[in-house]
Design a protein around this motif. Structure first.
Motif, PDB file in Angstrom:
ATOM      1  N   ASP A  73       0.819  -1.211   0.000  1.00 41.21           N
ATOM      2  CA  ASP A  73       0.000   0.000   0.000  1.00 41.21           C
ATOM      3  C   ASP A  73       0.858   1.268   0.000  1.00 41.21           C
ATOM      4  O   ASP A  73       0.519   2.259  -0.641  1.00 41.21           O
ATOM      5  N   GLU A  74       1.974   1.211   0.731  1.00 41.01           N
ATOM      6  CA  GLU A  74       2.823   2.396   0.849  1.00 41.01           C
ATOM      7  C   GLU A  74       3.562   2.713  -0.448  1.00 41.01           C
ATOM      8  O   GLU A  74       4.075   3.828  -0.618  1.00 41.01           O
ATOM      9  N   LEU A  75       3.645   1.741  -1.371  1.00 33.35           N
ATOM     10  CA  LEU A  75       4.458   1.890  -2.585  1.00 33.35           C
ATOM     11  C   LEU A  75       3.641   1.948  -3.879  1.00 33.35           C
ATOM     12  O   LEU A  75       4.130   2.448  -4.894  1.00 33.35           O
ATOM     13  N   LYS A  76       2.405   1.433  -3.860  1.00 30.52           N
ATOM     14  CA  LYS A  76       1.697   1.173  -5.125  1.00 30.52           C
ATOM     15  C   LYS A  76       1.422   2.437  -5.942  1.00 30.52           C
ATOM     16  O   LYS A  76       1.534   2.413  -7.173  1.00 30.52           O
ATOM     17  N   TYR A  77       1.088   3.554  -5.285  1.00 36.58           N
ATOM     18  CA  TYR A  77       0.784   4.760  -6.046  1.00 36.58           C
ATOM     19  C   TYR A  77       2.048   5.336  -6.698  1.00 36.58           C
ATOM     20  O   TYR A  77       1.995   5.843  -7.826  1.00 36.58           O
ATOM     21  N   GLY A  78       3.170   5.216  -5.999  1.00 38.31           N
ATOM     22  CA  GLY A  78       4.448   5.654  -6.578  1.00 38.31           C
ATOM     23  C   GLY A  78       4.827   4.822  -7.786  1.00 38.31           C
ATOM     24  O   GLY A  78       5.332   5.353  -8.797  1.00 38.31           O
ATOM     25  N   VAL A  79       4.585   3.510  -7.704  1.00 42.11           N
ATOM     26  CA  VAL A  79       4.867   2.619  -8.839  1.00 42.11           C
ATOM     27  C   VAL A  79       4.018   3.021 -10.044  1.00 42.11           C
ATOM     28  O   VAL A  79       4.514   3.123 -11.172  1.00 42.11           O
ATOM     29  N   VAL A  80       2.728   3.271  -9.809  1.00 38.51           N
ATOM     30  CA  VAL A  80       1.833   3.656 -10.918  1.00 38.51           C
ATOM     31  C   VAL A  80       2.293   4.977 -11.531  1.00 38.51           C
ATOM     32  O   VAL A  80       2.297   5.126 -12.767  1.00 38.51           O
ATOM     33  N   ASP A  81       2.735   5.916 -10.704  1.00 41.94           N
ATOM     34  CA  ASP A  81       3.241   7.188 -11.241  1.00 41.94           C
ATOM     35  C   ASP A  81       4.422   6.946 -12.177  1.00 41.94           C
ATOM     36  O   ASP A  81       4.526   7.576 -13.244  1.00 41.94           O
ATOM     37  N   LYS A  82       5.313   6.031 -11.794  1.00 45.05           N
ATOM     38  CA  LYS A  82       6.481   5.718 -12.646  1.00 45.05           C
ATOM     39  C   LYS A  82       6.039   5.075 -13.952  1.00 45.05           C
ATOM     40  O   LYS A  82       6.576   5.369 -15.026  1.00 45.05           O
ATOM     41  N   VAL A  83       5.076   4.151 -13.857  1.00 45.82           N
ATOM     42  CA  VAL A  83       4.582   3.460 -15.057  1.00 45.82           C
ATOM     43  C   VAL A  83       3.936   4.466 -16.015  1.00 45.82           C
ATOM     44  O   VAL A  83       4.174   4.431 -17.232  1.00 45.82           O
ATOM     45  N   VAL A  84       3.133   5.389 -15.474  1.00 43.84           N
ATOM     46  CA  VAL A  84       2.510   6.427 -16.307  1.00 43.84           C
ATOM     47  C   VAL A  84       3.589   7.255 -17.002  1.00 43.84           C
ATOM     48  O   VAL A  84       3.521   7.506 -18.212  1.00 43.84           O
ATOM     49  N   ALA A  85       4.615   7.651 -16.237  1.00 46.85           N
ATOM     50  CA  ALA A  85       5.703   8.460 -16.807  1.00 46.85           C
ATOM     51  C   ALA A  85       6.446   7.689 -17.910  1.00 46.85           C
ATOM     52  O   ALA A  85       6.806   8.262 -18.945  1.00 46.85           O
ATOM     53  N   ASP A  86       6.655   6.389 -17.699  1.00 47.36           N
ATOM     54  CA  ASP A  86       7.326   5.565 -18.717  1.00 47.36           C
ATOM     55  C   ASP A  86       6.523   5.542 -20.017  1.00 47.36           C
ATOM     56  O   ASP A  86       7.072   5.697 -21.110  1.00 47.36           O
ATOM     57  N   PHE A  87       5.208   5.344 -19.902  1.00 47.77           N
ATOM     58  CA  PHE A  87       4.368   5.292 -21.105  1.00 47.77           C
ATOM     59  C   PHE A  87       4.282   6.663 -21.786  1.00 47.77           C
ATOM     60  O   PHE A  87       4.278   6.757 -23.015  1.00 47.77           O
ATOM     61  N   GLU A  88       4.230   7.728 -20.980  1.00 44.71           N
ATOM     62  CA  GLU A  88       4.173   9.070 -21.567  1.00 44.71           C
ATOM     63  C   GLU A  88       5.453   9.364 -22.353  1.00 44.71           C
ATOM     64  O   GLU A  88       5.398   9.959 -23.444  1.00 44.71           O
ATOM     65  N   ALA A  89       6.589   8.905 -21.815  1.00 49.24           N
ATOM     66  CA  ALA A  89       7.863   9.105 -22.528  1.00 49.24           C
ATOM     67  C   ALA A  89       7.881   8.307 -23.831  1.00 49.24           C
ATOM     68  O   ALA A  89       8.337   8.798 -24.880  1.00 49.24           O
ATOM     69  N   MET A  90       7.384   7.059 -23.799  1.00 50.36           N
ATOM     70  CA  MET A  90       7.333   6.230 -25.013  1.00 50.36           C
ATOM     71  C   MET A  90       6.475   6.879 -26.089  1.00 50.36           C
ATOM     72  O   MET A  90       6.837   6.922 -27.263  1.00 50.36           O
TER      73      MET A  90
ATOM     74  N   ILE B 276       1.900   3.844 -29.853  1.00 49.09           N
ATOM     75  CA  ILE B 276       0.855   4.196 -28.879  1.00 49.09           C
ATOM     76  C   ILE B 276       0.050   5.352 -29.468  1.00 49.09           C
ATOM     77  O   ILE B 276       0.607   6.414 -29.771  1.00 49.09           O
ATOM     78  N   VAL B 277      -1.282   5.151 -29.631  1.00 53.11           N
ATOM     79  CA  VAL B 277      -2.109   6.225 -30.198  1.00 53.11           C
ATOM     80  C   VAL B 277      -2.845   7.022 -29.128  1.00 53.11           C
ATOM     81  O   VAL B 277      -3.260   8.144 -29.372  1.00 53.11           O
ATOM     82  N   ASP B 278      -3.001   6.448 -27.942  1.00 53.66           N
ATOM     83  CA  ASP B 278      -3.735   7.163 -26.891  1.00 53.66           C
ATOM     84  C   ASP B 278      -3.307   6.662 -25.519  1.00 53.66           C
ATOM     85  O   ASP B 278      -3.022   5.473 -25.338  1.00 53.66           O
ATOM     86  N   LEU B 279      -3.233   7.590 -24.571  1.00 53.13           N
ATOM     87  CA  LEU B 279      -3.034   7.251 -23.164  1.00 53.13           C
ATOM     88  C   LEU B 279      -4.170   7.902 -22.370  1.00 53.13           C
ATOM     89  O   LEU B 279      -4.317   9.121 -22.394  1.00 53.13           O
TER      90      LEU B 279
ATOM     91  N   VAL C 173      -6.891   9.133 -16.587  1.00 50.76           N
ATOM     92  CA  VAL C 173      -7.841   9.576 -15.572  1.00 50.76           C
ATOM     93  C   VAL C 173      -7.727   8.731 -14.301  1.00 50.76           C
ATOM     94  O   VAL C 173      -8.103   9.155 -13.216  1.00 50.76           O
ATOM     95  N   ASN C 174      -7.152   7.517 -14.428  1.00 50.29           N
ATOM     96  CA  ASN C 174      -7.022   6.606 -13.276  1.00 50.29           C
ATOM     97  C   ASN C 174      -5.946   5.584 -13.632  1.00 50.29           C
ATOM     98  O   ASN C 174      -6.226   4.603 -14.313  1.00 50.29           O
ATOM     99  N   GLY C 175      -4.694   5.841 -13.207  1.00 48.80           N
ATOM    100  CA  GLY C 175      -3.597   5.001 -13.686  1.00 48.80           C
ATOM    101  C   GLY C 175      -3.335   5.330 -15.140  1.00 48.80           C
ATOM    102  O   GLY C 175      -3.384   6.496 -15.544  1.00 48.80           O
ATOM    103  N   VAL C 176      -3.091   4.307 -15.962  1.00 44.38           N
ATOM    104  CA  VAL C 176      -2.861   4.556 -17.395  1.00 44.38           C
ATOM    105  C   VAL C 176      -3.467   3.432 -18.229  1.00 44.38           C
ATOM    106  O   VAL C 176      -3.295   2.255 -17.929  1.00 44.38           O
ATOM    107  N   ARG C 177      -4.214   3.828 -19.251  1.00 49.16           N
ATOM    108  CA  ARG C 177      -4.741   2.888 -20.241  1.00 49.16           C
ATOM    109  C   ARG C 177      -4.022   3.202 -21.546  1.00 49.16           C
ATOM    110  O   ARG C 177      -4.231   4.277 -22.134  1.00 49.16           O
TER     111      ARG C 177
END
Length: 513
Positions: free
Chosen positions: A417-434, A446-449, A452-456
């Motif tokens: 619980d203490e780490l999961k939101y930070g992990v999701v932030d990193k994953v979102v940043a990775d996909f945004e960079a890609m 990637i055509v769309d990200l 609104v809640n994590g990353v799709r």
């Protein structure tokens, strides 16, 4: 006059071990139990060595906090309470009530209940607030509270943050003067309301599966009363949950329903979670239909009756809501929103949508179908009515009528619980960079990200993968769907998983496909 408590030991501690002086004298409330839209703690289990995150004094403090908050929100002192069927839930509810009374709340106790029965009580008993003791579909040993102070809505992040601050800082308004009333026979009032005017003409044989959870005392009777022939499956209340956890999103429960449907030749199988606010569906051929596809089927049915309807779905849901030709022909519009029963409920209310569907099986129907909150039995009745309006078609026929897509169950790798939101932030940043760099991911651009809640992450061919943090467990949530092939589904899953694995704190999945 309201006053803040000056009692020092009411301020909770984050850690205390059972069988100690501290555990019997201090309020234990682990801060991570305050989730985005409800509260969920590990209370303890006889066979577990895991340290509890909450004790009964902590529950009392929580009651003081809820009683304080509802007044500060302007909802007044009146509140409905109920509890689900677990060995410890009544004790927790009574500890909660003692805290509510200290904060001057006027408590109406409806006893053993489903969460939607407690939400219904807010309307039927004209009581603005609710506190339902339930761990929903979590395993035994978990407990929690679902709360609201503005029917039909439940708390969102703002209210949960305010509650967390009040409780953890011991900033209670302990004005006393509370009152307690037990409401007898409220189960009958609730079931009578569920079935009013909802008789079906088609003879349907329905498997009602309750996983030995609370819904066993409600769902079979409601379905019988609308005219179904009910085939019971694990409807006996047994808080040891001897066969499987009552969670219609888990494949173990869905497989059990499938086997019963095939054994009995039933028209449909309906499964209910531990507190009865979710419904899972298996068709007459044994296909386990994920809730987002059930949502598309219901949206087709409802938009035919009410053209130009608006629907709200969560970001874990199938892309068919945007691409289905039947929905388009009916003028239906769909809004993709944050996962979570509280978020969806709020969005359905804001947009005046006729219904909202969440992939986990929380469905929300506004009038004339429901009152805006999630009720698994209302959903089950809507499924039966859909079949009633399609007399020449089986559930499997209606499922086959949908365009084919290749989806996955909801898959949850462990993450603290203490780490999961930070992990999701990193994953979102990775996909945004890609996406920014035009990189090829899982074989395509990637055509769309949707963030609104994590990353799709959406590929050129419409294949998509989702990563978000679970709102009620130490887990992440991963879902993948492809409109093209199972091979593309696999490719997207492996791509998403590879990005996740850059974070060492991401553990094993609870299930895959």
């Amino acid at each position: 006059m309201a006053h803040r408590s000056e009692v020092v030991n009411i301020k909770p501690v984050a850690q205390a071990s059972p069988n100690t002086f501290e555990f019997e004298t201090l309020a234990l409330v682990k801060p991570t139990g305050f989730r985005e839209y409800d509260a969920r703690w590990w209370f303890g289990h006889p066979n577990s060595t895991k340290e509890p995150e909450l004790n009964l004094i902590g529950v009392q403090a929580l009651g003081m906090g809820i009683g304080t908050l509802i007044r500060r929100l302007g909802a007044g002192p009146d509140i409905v309470v109920g509890h689900d069927f677990r060995s410890y839930s009544m004790s927790i509810k009574l500890a909660l009530v003692s805290g509510l009374l200290a904060a001057g709340a006027r408590v109406k106790d409806i006893g053993l209940a489903l969460s939607p029965m407690a939400y219904f009580a807010q309307f039927a008993l004209d009581t603005p607030s609710v506190a339902m003791v339930t761990a929903s579909h979590n395993e035994n040993g978990w407990t929690g509270v679902k709360m609201g102070a503005q029917r039909p809505l439940t708390f969102g992040p703002d209210e949960m943050s305010a509650l967390k601050e009040i409780v953890l800082n011991g900033e209670f308004d302990l004005i006393g003067g509370g009152s307690y009333e037990f409401v007898p026979d409220f189960r009958k009032t609730y079931i009578d309301d569920l079935v009013a005017g909802k008789r079906i003409g088609r003879k349907l044989r329905v498997v009602a599966a309750c996983g030995n959870g609370t819904a066993g005392a409600f769902a079979p009777e409601a379905l019988e009363r609308i005219g179904c022939e009910v085939i019971p499956l694990d409807i006996e209340l047994d808080h040891s949950f001897p066969r499987y956890n009552p969670n219609p999103e888990d494949m173990q429960m869905l497989h059990a329903i499938r086997d019963k449907v095939l054994e009995t030749g039933a028209d449909v199988g309906l499964g209910f979670d531990g507190d009865g606010d979710r419904c899972g569906v298996v068709d007459n051929e044994g296909n386990e239909i994920f809730a987002d596809k059930v949502g598309v089927m219901l949206a087709r049915d409802i938009s035919a009756l009410y053209p130009n309807s608006t629907f709200v779905v969560d970001v874990k849901s199938t892309g068919l809501f945007n691409t289905d030709k039947v929905l388009a022909a009916n003028g239906a519009k769909t809004d993709y929103w944050k996962t979570g029963h509280s978020y969806l409920k709020r969005r359905v209310a804001e947009l005046g949508a006729i219904a909202g569907f969440e992939k986990s099986g929380h469905f929300f129907f506004n009038p004339p179908i429901g009152r805006g909150y999630d009720d698994g039995i209302v959903t089950a009745i809507a499924v039966c009515q859909m079949l009633d309006r399609s007399p020449g078609k089986s559930m499997a026929d209606l499922y086959r009528d949908l365009p084919l897509t290749y989806g996955t169950p909801t898959m949850s790798p462990h993450c603290d619980d203490e780490l999961k939101y930070g992990v999701v932030d990193k994953v979102v940043a990775d996909f945004e960079a890609m996406k920014r760099n035009g990189e090829i991911f899982a074989g395509q651009k990637i055509v769309d990200l949707v963030t609104v809640n994590g990353v799709r992450v959406v590929a050129e061919d419409g294949t998509w993968g989702l990563v978000r943090a679970s709102s009620n467990k130490p887990e992440l949530v991963v879902v993948v769907e492809s409109p093209v092939s199972s091979a593309r589904r696999r490719e997207m899953f492996e791509g998403v998983d590879a990005v996740l694995r850059r974070n060492p704190s991401v553990g094993a999945y609870n299930q895959t496909f």
